[in-house]
Design a protein around this motif. Structure first.
Motif, PDB file in Angstrom:
ATOM      1  N   GLU A   1       9.434  -0.410  -2.604  1.00 45.70           N
ATOM      2  CA  GLU A   1       9.248   0.217  -1.298  1.00 45.70           C
ATOM      3  C   GLU A   1       7.861  -0.014  -0.707  1.00 45.70           C
ATOM      4  O   GLU A   1       7.756  -0.343   0.491  1.00 45.70           O
ATOM      5  CB  GLU A   1       9.549   1.712  -1.391  1.00 45.70           C
ATOM      6  CG  GLU A   1       9.523   2.414  -0.051  1.00 45.70           C
ATOM      7  CD  GLU A   1       9.980   3.856  -0.125  1.00 45.70           C
ATOM      8  OE1 GLU A   1       9.749   4.586   0.857  1.00 45.70           O
ATOM      9  OE2 GLU A   1      10.550   4.248  -1.163  1.00 45.70           O
ATOM     10  N   PRO A   2       6.770   0.125  -1.472  1.00 37.47           N
ATOM     11  CA  PRO A   2       5.453  -0.082  -0.851  1.00 37.47           C
ATOM     12  C   PRO A   2       5.270  -1.496  -0.297  1.00 37.47           C
ATOM     13  O   PRO A   2       4.758  -1.673   0.810  1.00 37.47           O
ATOM     14  CB  PRO A   2       4.475   0.203  -1.999  1.00 37.47           C
ATOM     15  CG  PRO A   2       5.232   1.082  -2.939  1.00 37.47           C
ATOM     16  CD  PRO A   2       6.649   0.599  -2.862  1.00 37.47           C
ATOM     17  N   ALA A   3       5.689  -2.507  -1.064  1.00 35.06           N
ATOM     18  CA  ALA A   3       5.562  -3.888  -0.593  1.00 35.06           C
ATOM     19  C   ALA A   3       6.450  -4.123   0.621  1.00 35.06           C
ATOM     20  O   ALA A   3       6.040  -4.757   1.606  1.00 35.06           O
ATOM     21  CB  ALA A   3       5.928  -4.857  -1.721  1.00 35.06           C
ATOM     22  N   ALA A   4       7.671  -3.608   0.573  1.00 26.93           N
ATOM     23  CA  ALA A   4       8.593  -3.790   1.694  1.00 26.93           C
ATOM     24  C   ALA A   4       8.081  -3.115   2.953  1.00 26.93           C
ATOM     25  O   ALA A   4       8.246  -3.645   4.064  1.00 26.93           O
ATOM     26  CB  ALA A   4       9.968  -3.242   1.321  1.00 26.93           C
ATOM     27  N   ASN A   5       7.472  -1.951   2.813  1.00 26.73           N
ATOM     28  CA  ASN A   5       6.956  -1.240   3.982  1.00 26.73           C
ATOM     29  C   ASN A   5       5.852  -2.039   4.682  1.00 26.73           C
ATOM     30  O   ASN A   5       5.777  -2.070   5.917  1.00 26.73           O
ATOM     31  CB  ASN A   5       6.438   0.138   3.584  1.00 26.73           C
ATOM     32  CG  ASN A   5       7.564   1.118   3.306  1.00 26.73           C
ATOM     33  OD1 ASN A   5       8.703   0.900   3.720  1.00 26.73           O
ATOM     34  ND2 ASN A   5       7.264   2.194   2.604  1.00 26.73           N
ATOM     35  N   VAL A   6       4.985  -2.678   3.886  1.00 23.97           N
ATOM     36  CA  VAL A   6       3.945  -3.516   4.483  1.00 23.97           C
ATOM     37  C   VAL A   6       4.574  -4.726   5.163  1.00 23.97           C
ATOM     38  O   VAL A   6       4.194  -5.114   6.269  1.00 23.97           O
ATOM     39  CB  VAL A   6       2.908  -3.940   3.430  1.00 23.97           C
ATOM     40  CG1 VAL A   6       1.924  -4.949   4.014  1.00 23.97           C
ATOM     41  CG2 VAL A   6       2.154  -2.725   2.906  1.00 23.97           C
ATOM     42  N   GLY A   7       5.574  -5.328   4.492  1.00 19.77           N
ATOM     43  CA  GLY A   7       6.276  -6.445   5.105  1.00 19.77           C
ATOM     44  C   GLY A   7       6.930  -6.047   6.416  1.00 19.77           C
ATOM     45  O   GLY A   7       6.877  -6.789   7.405  1.00 19.77           O
ATOM     46  N   GLN A   8       7.537  -4.861   6.453  1.00 21.28           N
ATOM     47  CA  GLN A   8       8.186  -4.384   7.680  1.00 21.28           C
ATOM     48  C   GLN A   8       7.158  -4.147   8.778  1.00 21.28           C
ATOM     49  O   GLN A   8       7.391  -4.497   9.942  1.00 21.28           O
ATOM     50  CB  GLN A   8       8.955  -3.098   7.385  1.00 21.28           C
ATOM     51  CG  GLN A   8       9.679  -2.527   8.592  1.00 21.28           C
ATOM     52  CD  GLN A   8      10.663  -1.423   8.218  1.00 21.28           C
ATOM     53  OE1 GLN A   8      11.305  -1.482   7.172  1.00 21.28           O
ATOM     54  NE2 GLN A   8      10.785  -0.419   9.061  1.00 21.28           N
ATOM     55  N   ALA A   9       6.011  -3.580   8.419  1.00 19.31           N
ATOM     56  CA  ALA A   9       4.954  -3.346   9.416  1.00 19.31           C
ATOM     57  C   ALA A   9       4.467  -4.664  10.001  1.00 19.31           C
ATOM     58  O   ALA A   9       4.191  -4.764  11.210  1.00 19.31           O
ATOM     59  CB  ALA A   9       3.796  -2.589   8.775  1.00 19.31           C
TER      60      ALA A   9
END
Length: 435
Positions: free
Chosen positions: A208-216
């Motif tokens: 989730e943390p990596a994906a959230n940065v990718g989404q941002a």
């Protein structure tokens, strides 16, 4: 006329089938490889290779666009898609020819035809029956569209990678890595992109943390992301298509792309399909020797119950060849397999970390963000414990290159203090992860 008796017959000439055939032949086996379409399978013709070539162009445009909007560069270069398509076609044909040459050099019989398993140990092509004590199913997979009204109007990833002209705008259904890659690439090429996913975030294959940065970073790139939404229909509109989200909301776009999963190609099983056990996801169940529930039939690659990734397919093909005709070795452990989503910048991970397993992580602004209007974020995360690091997550330019070395490091389960004894390059995100 081809020979009819072999030590092994492999159905499918993608990464897994090619790897098995070449290695088995090198070990002295008499092998036939049957392929009904282009050699190289999905990866070469409809996946990794054309996608990465398109991403390379998108990456260059994305970086220059951020500098242009900040007033540091002149106008962004224009895309010459016709020349790109020609260069891509030449490259793909050169790869396919290299495979033909390698098969010939190894002594593998290449048969370009449609195969069907008509009995245990028997494969039929154009009415001719071939026999082998070992048959290897390496038939790969294909994209599937959602069960919804007008799904046939949507493109799948195969079609997108063969576009010869760019749409003015597009809607993508699906927030997995394929959908996100298509979104990031085409947004960088100048297409207005909306991505719709039924999950609460994109890139659910990643922590989730990596994906959230990718989404941002995708949002900063100008991609509109709609989460928690299952579209209802695709319909023809006055000037293109209409993606219906609900009774009150729809998106009017030129193209709709369905990135909603893949299914294995199992037509070659014919009437024997009922004797081959499948998982709940519809792929073939295999044991540690890649053998299916039908004795003598093995499965490797995307049609089997493994990670649908080219390195896994190639490794499993070689492993099976060694198991059958050489020294036994176990399959690679999937937790050691690195994965990457080619968005901008890439998200990469190894170790399959759960959110609660990440004991150290940080989002940070790379030095390049000071010069770019889009100001991308980087991220690193370490999972496991201070005593044994078992996962690495990266979001950064070059993350797709660095993550393979991280996978090698994790084989030795380093402690955090040991990692700090090797120093990274300054300034870079890797030095932050190394401590």
């Amino acid at each position: 006329m081809v020979d009819t008796e072999y030590d092994a017959i492999v159905i499918g000439g993608g990464s897994a089938g090619l790897s098995f055939a070449r290695h088995a032949a090198d070990l002295g086996a008499k092998v036939a490889l049957i392929e009904r379409a282009e050699l190289g399978g999905t990866c070469v013709n409809r996946g990794c290779v054309p996608k990465k070539m398109l991403w390379t162009m998108a990456d260059a445009l994305h970086r220059s666009a951020g500098l242009t909007r900040a007033g540091l560069l002149g106008p962004v270069p224009q895309v010459d898609l016709a020349r790109f398509c020609a260069a891509r076609g030449d490259k793909l044909e050169s790869i396919r020819q290299s495979y033909r040459d390698k098969l010939r050099e190894a002594g593998v019989t290449l048969i370009e035809d449609t195969a069907e398993l008509t009995a245990p140990g028997e494969v039929t092509i154009s009415g001719q029956r071939l026999h082998a004590p070992r048959v290897v199913l390496a038939t790969g997979g294909r994209p599937v569209k959602p069960d919804m009204e007008g799904a046939e109007l949507a493109c799948d990833s195969d079609a997108v990678l063969n576009w010869t002209a760019l749409p003015r705008d597009m809607a993508i259904i699906g927030g997995g890595y394929i959908g996100c890659e298509m979104a990031a690439i085409h947004a960088a090429l100048g297409v207005r992109v909306t991505l719709v996913t039924d999950t609460d975030r994109v890139l659910t294959e990643f922590s989730e943390p990596a994906a959230n940065v990718g989404q941002a970073n995708m949002v900063a790139q100008g991609i509109r992301i709609i989460t928690g939404c299952t579209p209802e229909a695709v319909r023809k509109g006055e000037h293109g298509l209409e993606l219906v989200l609900d009774a009150e909301t729809s998106l009017k776009v030129e193209k709709v792309v369905a990135a909603t999963g893949r299914a294995p190609n199992l037509e070659a099983l014919g009437d024997l399909k009922e004797r081959v056990a499948l998982t709940e996801k519809g792929v073939v169940k295999v044991d540690e020797s890649f053998e299916t529930s039908l004795p003598g039939l093995h499965a490797v690659g995307d049609c089997a119950d493994r990670l649908p990734l080219t390195p896994v397919a190639s490794s499993d093909g070689e492993t099976l060849a060694r198991q059958l005709f050489g020294a036994h070795r176990p399959p690679v452990e999937l937790r050691h397999v690195a994965i990457t989503a080619f968005i901008l910048p890439p998200v990469a991970e190894v170790g399959q970390p759960a959110k609660e397993a990440i004991f150290e992580g940080n989002a940070l602004a790379p030095l390049s963000a000071a010069l770019r209007a889009d100001a991308p974020q980087d991220y690193y995360g370490l999972g496991g414990s201070e005593q044994a690091v078992t996962s690495v997550s990266l979001v950064a330019e070059g993350a797709h290159e660095a993550i393979a070395w991280a996978a090698q490091m994790l084989l030795h389960r380093p402690d955090r203090d040991s990692m700090r004894r090797a120093l990274g390059v300054h300034p870079s995100t890797s030095e932050e992860a190394m401590g």
